[in-house]
Enzyme design. Structure first.
Site, PDB file in Angstrom:
ATOM      1  N   ALA A 171       5.930 -40.257 -41.316  1.00  0.00           N
ATOM      2  CA  ALA A 171       6.011 -38.807 -41.502  1.00  0.00           C
ATOM      3  C   ALA A 171       7.348 -38.241 -41.027  1.00  0.00           C
ATOM      4  CB  ALA A 171       4.871 -38.136 -40.749  1.00  0.00           C
ATOM      5  N   LYS A 172       8.032 -38.982 -40.164  1.00  0.00           N
ATOM      6  CA  LYS A 172       9.350 -38.578 -39.640  1.00  0.00           C
ATOM      7  C   LYS A 172       9.343 -37.133 -39.159  1.00  0.00           C
ATOM      8  CE  LYS A 172      11.807 -42.125 -42.276  1.00  0.00           C
ATOM      9  NZ  LYS A 172      10.756 -42.689 -43.156  1.00  0.00           N
TER      10      LYS A 172
END
Lengths: 271, 271
Positions: free
Chosen positions: B95-96
Site C-alpha cells: 500500500a506504500k
C-alpha cells in the site's frame, strides 16, 4: 479544475481555506451514529454549512479506509456530493500515494477517474517515474509532499544532500519532470520561516499548507512568506473546524470556526 | 504472524517466494470477465494453483482502488480467502502508505484490523512518527521502503546525506524507532550489489525484494548478497507469474512459473 478556476474562486470568496474531512467515528456527534452512513451524514452537514467559506475540501483517505468498504462508499458519496452540488469547489484526495510507473497510473485512475477528485497528494520518495503518471492527467493537479508539519519531517526531509535539504532537492528536481506545471506542494505551516526560501525555488506553484491552528502555525506568517501574485496558498484546517462542537450544533460550530479563518483571510486579501 | 512462523514455513516449503497479486482487468484471461467478480475469480484460481509453492501473497492496493468499491470488495474477499484457507501463508498489503501520527494509526487499522493482513508496506519520507503507529500492532510487520527497483530510486534514495545515501539513512534511523524489530524493508533486486552493504546495517531483518525476473534482477545475486541465517528474504514476482498465460490454462501456467522459481530457491536452500 484548472489553476485559473481555483484562483477565480479564491478571489470571489475572499478565501483560500481548505477544510479537511478527516472523519473519526469516535469524534463525531453521537446522534449521527444512528444514521445509515454516519460518515457521509457528517460530511454532508459540514459541507452544507461551510461551502460558502472555503474553496476546497480534503478528505484524508486513511479515515475512510479504516472503515473498510463502508468507508470507501462514504468517500465516494462525499466526492459525488461535492461534484454534483459544488462543482466550483476544488477537491483533494489526501492519499499520499506513490508507486512504480504503471502502478501509479492505477492510483491516478482511482482518484482522478473513479472518484473524480481534482487532485491527489503523492509522496516523492520513489522519484520521477512514480510521480509523472499522475501528471499525465488533464486538468488534474498532483500535490507532492515536500516539507510536512510533523516532527518526523526532521528525520529525513530537512537533512542535506549536497548542501541542500532533501525537501529542497524534491522541489528542484520535480520542476524538471514532465507536466510539472500541474504540481502543487505540501508545506507545513509549523515551518513558515522556510517559506521564503521555498518561494525562491517554486515562485508560482500553489502550496497546500496544513498545520495552521491545531498544530501551531500562524496564518499571518504563512501569508507573509508564502503568498504570491496568484495567492498560491491553500490553508488546510481539519480538526479545528470539523470538531468544533460534538453536539447537535456541530455544523454551525464548524461554520463559525471556518468563518473566523475566512475573515482573517479576507483581511489579508483586501488590505 | 511472527517472523519465526514465517521462517518455519520457508523451511517447510523450501521457498521464499512471494506472489504479487496485481490484477489488471485488461490483462486477465477474457473468459473471467463474465464472472461476478473477475478480480477475485482470478486471484482465487492463482492462489489455488500456487499456494504450495510460495510463502506469501502481496496484493498491490493500487490495482484494487482503481476499480473503486468493487475493487476494494475484491481485495477484502482475497485476504479473507487467504486467511480462511491458508492461514500459514504470510500476507502483505503493498500500500506504500504513510501519514502523520493518528492518521497512520487509521491506515494501520485499515490493513491490520479491517483487512487482517500480516504486514503493510510504508513510505519513510515523513519519518518516525509516521511509521511508529504501524509498529504498535502486535504480530504485524511494517515493511519500509528503502531502495526501490525503479529508475526514480536514483532521484533521491541514492543521494548522500552526510556521506551516506538516503536509503542507508532510512535503514540506520529506523533501527532506533520503537518496536523496530517489527520492521522489514523493501530492497529492489535490480540493485543486488547494494545488498552486502545493506546487510552490514540490518543483518537480521527480512527484506522484501521486488524486481527479480521482469525487472532484470538475478535470484542468485540477491541470495549471495542478501541471505542471512534466518533466510531473511522474500522474493516477489508479480507479472512474470500471474500473467504467464492469458488463456484458460492461466492458473497452471502461473504454477509452472512459480515452480521454476521455487526449484531454484530449493537448490539454494539445500546446497
Amino acid at each position: 479544475m484548472t489553476t485559473n478556476q481555483l484562483v477565480t474562486e479564491i478571489r470571489k470568496k475572499n478565501s483560500f481555506l481548505c477544510i479537511g474531512l478527516d472523519v473519526d467515528l469516535n469524534k463525531i456527534p453521537k446522534h449521527l451514529l444512528k444514521e445509515d452512513d454516519p460518515i457521509f451524514a457528517f460530511n454532508k452537514a459540514i459541507i452544507d454549512a461551510t461551502n460558502h467559506l472555503c474553496v476546497a475540501y480534503k478528505p484524508n483517505t486513511a479515515f475512510y479506509e479504516a472503515y473498510g468498504i463502508k468507508g470507501w462508499q462514504a468517500l465516494e458519496k462525499t466526492i459525488n456530493y461535492l461534484n454534483e452540488n459544488h462543482p466550483e469547489i476544488y477537491t483533494i484526495a489526501d492519499a499520499k500515494r506513490g508507486d512504480i510507473g504503471n502502478t501509479s497510473t492505477m492510483y491516478a485512475k482511482a482518484f482522478f477517474e473513479d472518484l473524480a477528485f481534482d487532485s491527489v497528494t503523492v509522496a516523492p520518495y520513489m522519484g520521477k517515474d512514480s510521480v509523472e503518471p499522475f501528471l499525465a492527467f488533464k486538468n488534474k493537479h498532483t500535490i507532492l509532499l515536500a516539507l510536512t508539519s510533523n516532527q518526523g519531517a526532521f528525520d529525513f526531509q530537512t537533512k542535506e544532500i549536497e548542501g541542500k535539504e532533501v525537501y529542497k532537492q524534491v522541489l528542484e528536481t520535480s520542476k524538471s519532470w514532465k507536466n510539472s506545471e500541474k504540481l502543487m506542494y505540501v508545506v507545513g505551516a509549523t515551518k513558515a520561516e522556510y517559506l521564503a526560501d521555498i518561494r525562491t525555488i517554486i515562485p508560482d506553484s500553489f502550496l497546500l499548507v496544513p498545520g495552521v491552528g491545531a498544530q501551531g502555525g500562524s496564518l499571518q506568517d504563512v501569508c507573509k512568506f508564502g503568498m504570491n501574485s496568484q495567492i498560491g496558498l491553500l490553508i488546510n484546517s481539519s480538526r479545528g473546524i470539523i470538531y468544533a462542537s460534538s453536539n447537535e450544533d456541530f455544523a454551525q460550530a464548524a461554520a463559525s470556526k471556518a468563518e473566523e479563518l475566512q475573515k482573517e483571510m479576507q483581511t489579508i486579501l483586501t488590505k
